[in-house]
Design an enzyme around this catalytic site. Structure first.
Site, PDB file in Angstrom:
ATOM      1  N   HIS A   1       0.872  -1.183   0.000  1.00 25.85           N
ATOM      2  CA  HIS A   1       0.000   0.000   0.000  1.00 25.85           C
ATOM      3  C   HIS A   1       0.910   1.235   0.000  1.00 25.85           C
ATOM      4  CE1 HIS A   1      -2.806   2.950   1.790  1.00 25.85           C
ATOM      5  NE2 HIS A   1      -3.787   2.127   1.484  1.00 25.85           N
TER       6      HIS A   1
ATOM      7  N   ASP B   1       3.116  -4.577   8.240  1.00 23.25           N
ATOM      8  CA  ASP B   1       1.870  -3.822   8.083  1.00 23.25           C
ATOM      9  C   ASP B   1       0.720  -4.823   8.182  1.00 23.25           C
ATOM     10  OD1 ASP B   1      -0.424  -2.652   7.140  1.00 23.25           O
ATOM     11  OD2 ASP B   1       0.472  -1.783   5.341  1.00 23.25           O
TER      12      ASP B   1
ATOM     13  N   GLN C   1      -4.471  -5.415   6.975  1.00 22.36           N
ATOM     14  CA  GLN C   1      -5.457  -6.345   6.413  1.00 22.36           C
ATOM     15  C   GLN C   1      -5.405  -7.722   7.066  1.00 22.36           C
ATOM     16  OE1 GLN C   1      -7.810  -5.575   4.378  1.00 22.36           O
ATOM     17  NE2 GLN C   1      -7.120  -3.515   3.862  1.00 22.36           N
TER      18      GLN C   1
ATOM     19  N   LYS D   1     -10.272  -1.092  10.588  1.00 24.41           N
ATOM     20  CA  LYS D   1     -10.334  -2.289   9.749  1.00 24.41           C
ATOM     21  C   LYS D   1     -10.548  -3.545  10.582  1.00 24.41           C
ATOM     22  CE  LYS D   1      -7.385  -0.285   6.181  1.00 24.41           C
ATOM     23  NZ  LYS D   1      -8.168  -0.136   4.955  1.00 24.41           N
TER      24      LYS D   1
ATOM     25  N   CYS E   1      -4.756   2.082  -3.713  1.00 28.69           N
ATOM     26  CA  CYS E   1      -3.533   2.678  -3.130  1.00 28.69           C
ATOM     27  C   CYS E   1      -2.344   1.738  -3.252  1.00 28.69           C
ATOM     28  CB  CYS E   1      -3.744   3.070  -1.668  1.00 28.69           C
ATOM     29  SG  CYS E   1      -4.975   4.325  -1.449  1.00 28.69           S
TER      30      CYS E   1
HETATM   31  N1  PMP Z   1      -1.754  -0.740   4.613  1.00 27.65           N
HETATM   32  C1  PMP Z   1      -2.690  -1.550   4.115  1.00 27.65           C
HETATM   33  C2  PMP Z   1      -2.330  -2.946   3.711  1.00 27.65           C
HETATM   34  C3  PMP Z   1      -3.993  -1.095   3.983  1.00 27.65           C
HETATM   35  O1  PMP Z   1      -4.937  -1.900   3.482  1.00 27.65           O
HETATM   36  C4  PMP Z   1      -4.319   0.217   4.376  1.00 27.65           C
HETATM   37  C5  PMP Z   1      -5.723   0.775   4.213  1.00 27.65           C
HETATM   38  N2  PMP Z   1      -6.285   0.535   2.960  1.00 27.65           N
HETATM   39  C6  PMP Z   1      -3.314   1.025   4.908  1.00 27.65           C
HETATM   40  C7  PMP Z   1      -2.037   0.503   5.010  1.00 27.65           C
HETATM   41  C8  PMP Z   1      -3.572   2.411   5.378  1.00 27.65           C
HETATM   42  O2  PMP Z   1      -4.451   2.375   6.458  1.00 27.65           O
HETATM   43  P1  PMP Z   1      -5.093   3.706   7.063  1.00 27.65           P
HETATM   44  O3  PMP Z   1      -5.668   4.428   5.880  1.00 27.65           O
HETATM   45  O4  PMP Z   1      -6.130   3.204   8.010  1.00 27.65           O
HETATM   46  O5  PMP Z   1      -3.983   4.460   7.710  1.00 27.65           O
END
Ligand code: PMP
Length: 405
Positions: free
Chosen positions: A123, A200, A203, A226, A364
Site C-alpha cells: 500500500h 503492516d 489487512q 479495519k 492505493c
Molecule cells: N496498509 C494496508 C495494507 C492497507 O490496506 C491500508 C488501508 N487501505 C493502509 C495501510 C492504510 O491504512 P489507514 O488508511 O487506516 O492508515
C-alpha cells in the site's frame, strides 16, 4: 464454540438496510469493517457518562476515562500477544504508525547507503514514508519482486538480502490482491543479516490471530477501523529496546517528564510517543470491538472466511470474461478481478445499483497495478459477517452487469 453467522450479523445493525431498494451486500471490508453494537454502545456510553480528558484529571470522570483508555491498551496487548501494554502505542492509523517508525527510527538509525526493502505489493502507506526518508537520508529503497500470480518472490528476496539491508517493511496481507505473505520467514531471514522488520497488519488482524512474540517482528502496525473499531485510531507495537532508543515522533503535552527553557526531558513508554490529547473514545470503542471479536471462535471464523473466498473465486472463474487478479496459494479476505470490456469503476457503479458495495481502482497500490499492466481492479472483500448469500448476490450481480455490456 460453534459459529452462528446470523447471530454475528445481528450485532452489526448497519447490515440490515436496503440500498437502491435492494438488501445491502457489504463487500468492502478491506476498506473498512462495519461496527458491532459493542462498539456503538461503548462510544455512546463513554460520551453520555464518562467523557473527560485522560491522565491529568483530579476528578471521577477523568479517572473513569483514564481507566477505560488504559484498559484499551491491555486489550490490544492481549490481541497481539504483546509482552507489555506500554509497548502498544496509539496513532491515527496504519499510515501514521508507519510514518512514526520511518521518522523516529529511520531518521535516527538509518544512514546513507542503507537499503530498505518493501514488497512490490505494498500500500502507498508503506512506500511513500520510506521514499521520503530515503530522500532525506540517502538510503536506498528496493522493492521485493512479486510473481505474476501475486505471490512474493522469496528467491528474489533471498537474493536481495545482504549486509546493506537494514530495514524490511512488508505487508502481512495485501489489500489489493489478498496475498498472505510469509512474514515469519521474512523476519527470521532479515534478522539473520541484522535488519529490523516492520509488518503492516492492516489487512491481517481482522482475518486471523496475530502473535507478535511468535513472529518476533520489531514493529507491527494496524488501523482500528479495519478490525471493527472507530476511524482515526491506529496501533504501533514495537520491541521495548527499540522504542526506548527511539526519539519522540511529536512534541507536546503528555510526552514530557519535565519542561523548562533550559531543556526538556521525555516521559517513559508509552507516553513518550503520545503527544497531545489522544483519541480516547476511539480507544474505548476499539477495546469493546476487540473484546467482542476475541469472544468469538476466531479459528472457525478464519475457516469460514477462507471457504467463502474459495467459493467466490470458484464462482467468479466460471463467469466468462472475469479474470481473477491475485491467485497466490495463501490468500485472505480479498477477491480482486477484472471483467472483459468493462472498466472497474463501471462494474462498481452497476453493482451499487443492485445494493452491492465493492471497491474499484488501484487500491492505493499503484506499483503492483503497473507491474500487472492494469489500471485497477474490482475488489470484493469479506469479513466475519459475510455469507454465501452475499457471494451469490455478487455473482448474480456480475451476471447482470454483463447484460449491460
Ligand atoms: N496498509 C494496508 C495494507 C492497507 O490496506 C491500508 C488501508 N487501505 C493502509 C495501510 C492504510 O491504512 P489507514 O488508511 O487506516 O492508515
Amino acid at each position: 464454540m460453534s459459529l452462528d453467522i446470523q447471530a454475528i450479523r445481528a450485532q452489526f445493525p448497519i447490515l440490515e438496510q436496503q440500498v437502491h431498494g435492494k438488501p445491502l451486500v457489504y463487500l468492502d471490508n478491506a476498506a473498512t469493517t462495519q461496527k458491532p453494537l459493542a462498539v456503538i454502545n461503548a462510544l455512546d456510553e463513554y460520551y453520555r457518562l464518562d467523557n473527560s480528558n485522560v491522565h491529568r484529571g483530579a476528578h471521577t470522570l477523568a479517572d473513569r476515562a483514564t481507566q477505560k483508555f488504559e484498559h484499551g491498551r491491555q486489550v490490544v496487548q492481549r490481541f497481539l500477544n504483546a509482552p507489555a501494554p506500554e509497548l502498544v502505542l496509539w496513532s491515527r492509523g496504519t499510515t501514521e504508525s508507519i510514518n512514526m517508525v520511518a521518522q523516529s527510527y529511520g531518521r535516527t538509525f538509518l544512514q546513507k547507503g542503507d537499503v530498505i526493502l518493501v514488497s512490490a505489493m505494498e500500500h502507498h502507506a508503506n512506500i511513500v514514508p520510506w521514499q521520503m526518508l530515503c530522500e532525506e537520508k540517502g538510503c536506498i529503497l528496493k522493492p521485493i519482486p512479486v510473481k505474476p500470480n501475486g505471490e512474493l518472490d522469496m528467491a528474489a528476496f533471498d537474493a536481495l538480502l545482504d549486509g546493506s539491508v537494514k530495514f524490511v517493511s512488508v505487508v502481512h496481507v495485501s489489500n489489493a490482491l489478498g496475498t498472505v505473505n510469509p512474514v515469519a520467514e521474512i523476519i527470521q531471514k532479515a534478522h539473520a543479516v541484522g535488519a529490523k522488520v516492520l509488518v503492516d497488519g492492516a489487512q491481517a488482524v481482522a482475518h486471523f490471530p496475530v502473535d507478535v512474540q511468535a513472529l518476533d517482528c520489531d514493529f507491527y502496525v494496524f488501523s482500528a477501523h479495519k478490525v471493527f473499531g472507530p476511524t482515526g485510531l491506529g496501533v504501533l507495537y514495537g520491541k521495548r529496546e527499540l522504542l526506548n532508543a527511539m526519539p519522540p515522533y511529536q512534541g507536546g503535552g503528555e510526552m514530557i517528564a519535565k519542561v523548562s527553557f533550559a531543556g526538556t526531558t521525555y516521559n517513559e513508554l508509552p507516553y513518550k510517543f503520545e503527544a497531545g490529547t489522544p483519541h480516547i473514545a476511539g480507544v474505548i470503542g476499539l477495546a469493546a470491538g476487540l473484546e467482542y471479536f476475541m469472544s468469538l471462535d476466531r479459528i472457525a471464523l478464519a475457516q469460514h472466511e477462507d471457504e467463502l473466498l474459495q467459493y467466490a473465486m470458484q464462482k467468479a472463474r466460471a463467469i466468462e470474461g472475469i479474470t481473477l487478479i491475485g491467485e497466490a496459494p495463501k490468500k485472505a479476505g480479498v477477491m480482486s478481478f477484472l471483467m472483459a470490456g468493462a472498466h472497474p469503476s463501471d462494474v462498481g457503479m452497476l453493482l451499487d445499483q443492485q445494493g452491492i458495495a465493492v471497491r474499484t481502482g488501484h487500491h492505493c497500490a499503484m506499483p503492483i497495478m503497473d507491474q500487472l499492466c492494469i489500471p485497477g481492479t474490482v475488489r470484493a472483500s469479506f469479513s466475519i459477517y459475510s455469507t454465501k448469500a452475499d457471494v451469490d448476490a455478487l455473482i448474480a450481480g456480475l451476471e447482470k452487469v454483463k447484460m449491460f455490456l
